[in-house]
Design an enzyme around this catalytic site. Structure first.
Site, PDB file in Angstrom:
ATOM      1  CE1 TYR A 115       0.781  32.694 -27.170  1.00 41.09           C
ATOM      2  CE2 TYR A 115      -1.254  33.737 -26.456  1.00 41.09           C
ATOM      3  CZ  TYR A 115       0.084  33.485 -26.273  1.00 41.09           C
ATOM      4  OH  TYR A 115       0.742  34.003 -25.180  1.00 41.09           O
ATOM      5  CE  LYS A 161       0.570  35.358 -22.041  1.00 42.13           C
ATOM      6  NZ  LYS A 161       1.371  35.417 -20.790  1.00 42.13           N
TER       7      LYS A 161
END
Ligand code: NDP
Length: 257
Positions: free
Chosen positions: A159, A166
């Site tokens: 990720y 995020k």
């Protein structure tokens, strides 16, 4: 009896429908079901016709507007248009993210300065840019949601750069909630479990993330975009009236492990 709150005559802006698998599309359908007046935004002209054909499936006729979130003038003019065409804004679903897929696999530190800036701009700053542009047009009890992921709280393989984006998004939610709360506007995030969408395809070995959740999450299954959308409806409607600055995990409970 329907479990849906009634949102008749209330205008909601849904940003980030790429296709029928998009989480934003599930949110749009759920809001439509509740009677909301919808404004759907798309990133560039080439996505317009696909969105038009999807929008034709909705019960209410939606307004479609172009809005590239990397362009402040475009964001301002989109929100001016929304106000002119649909009055005050009851809510916004921000469901937008982008990172170069080379930065979503392999070594985290291999990313470039340019990839970092672009991912943070589109995936995190855009929320603030959108809320700022909508400020003059918000209804008194408006609500904003964005979509985040566990990879911003802790390391999830591959990720990488999007995790940093995020984390910035999650923090922006808190600062925006604090700033806009006195104006009656709520700002929250939904941390969705992994869902097969166009964006998800960019994350290296996404299948392993899905199967790990299926094996270990308390509910032992993955979540659907519709389940994320139901929580979106709760937050965007009066049902979530006391909730702001929150990240609600819709991930079969995986985040508690
Ligand atoms: P989609 O690919 O369907 O949606 C992403 C959207 O972002 C697309 O509509 C894309 O538009 C839009 N976008 C990208 N760049 C821009 C831009 N410059 N201006 C305007 N729009 C832009 O994927 P998802 O539905 O999965 O993603 C929605 C959100 O959910 C994202 O924030 C994602 O990180 C988050 N999320 C997704 C999870 C998942 O597993 N799928 C899990 C947790 C969170 P276009 O394609 O037209 O360029």
């Amino acid at each position: 009896m329907s479990i849906y709150p009634t949102l008749t005559n209330k205008t909601y802006v849904v940003m980030g429908i790429a296709n029928k698998r998009s989480i934003a599309w599930a949110i749009a359908k759920t809001l439509d079901e509740a009677g909301a007046k919808l404004v759907l935004t798309y990133a560039a002209e080439r996505f317009k016709s696909g969105l038009e054909s999807l929008a034709s499936e909705l019960k209410q006729e939606a307004i479609l507007l172009e809005c590239d979130v990397t362009n402040d003038e475009a964001i301002d003019s989109t929100f001016r248009s929304i106000h002119e065409q649909a009055g005050e804004i009851q809510g916004i679903a921000h469901s937008i993210a982008f990172a170069d897929k080379e930065a979503l696999r392999g070594e985290f530190s291999e990313m470039t300065r340019g990839q970092f800036a672009q991912a943070l701009d589109i995936s995190a700053y855009s929320l603030t840019a959108v809320v700022k542009a909508a400020k003059p047009y918000f209804a008194q009890d408006a609500s904003v949601i964005t979509l985040t992921y566990l990879g911003g709280e802790r390391v999830v393989p591959n990720y990488n750069l999007m995790g940093v984006a995020k984390a910035a998004l999650d923090s922006s939610v808190k600062y925006l909630a604090n700033e806009y709360g006195p104006h009656g506007v709520r700002v929250n995030a939904i941390s969705a479990g992994p869902i097969r969408t166009l964006s998800a395809k960019g994350v290296g070995d996404f299948n392993s993330i899905l199967s790990e959740l299926e094996q270990k999450a308390p509910l032992r299954r993955n979540v659907s975009a519709e389940e994320v959308a139901s929580t979106g409806l709760f937050l965007l409607s009066g049902m979530g009236s006391g909730v702001t600055g929150e990240v609600i995990h819709v991930d079969s409970g995986y985040h508690i492990l």
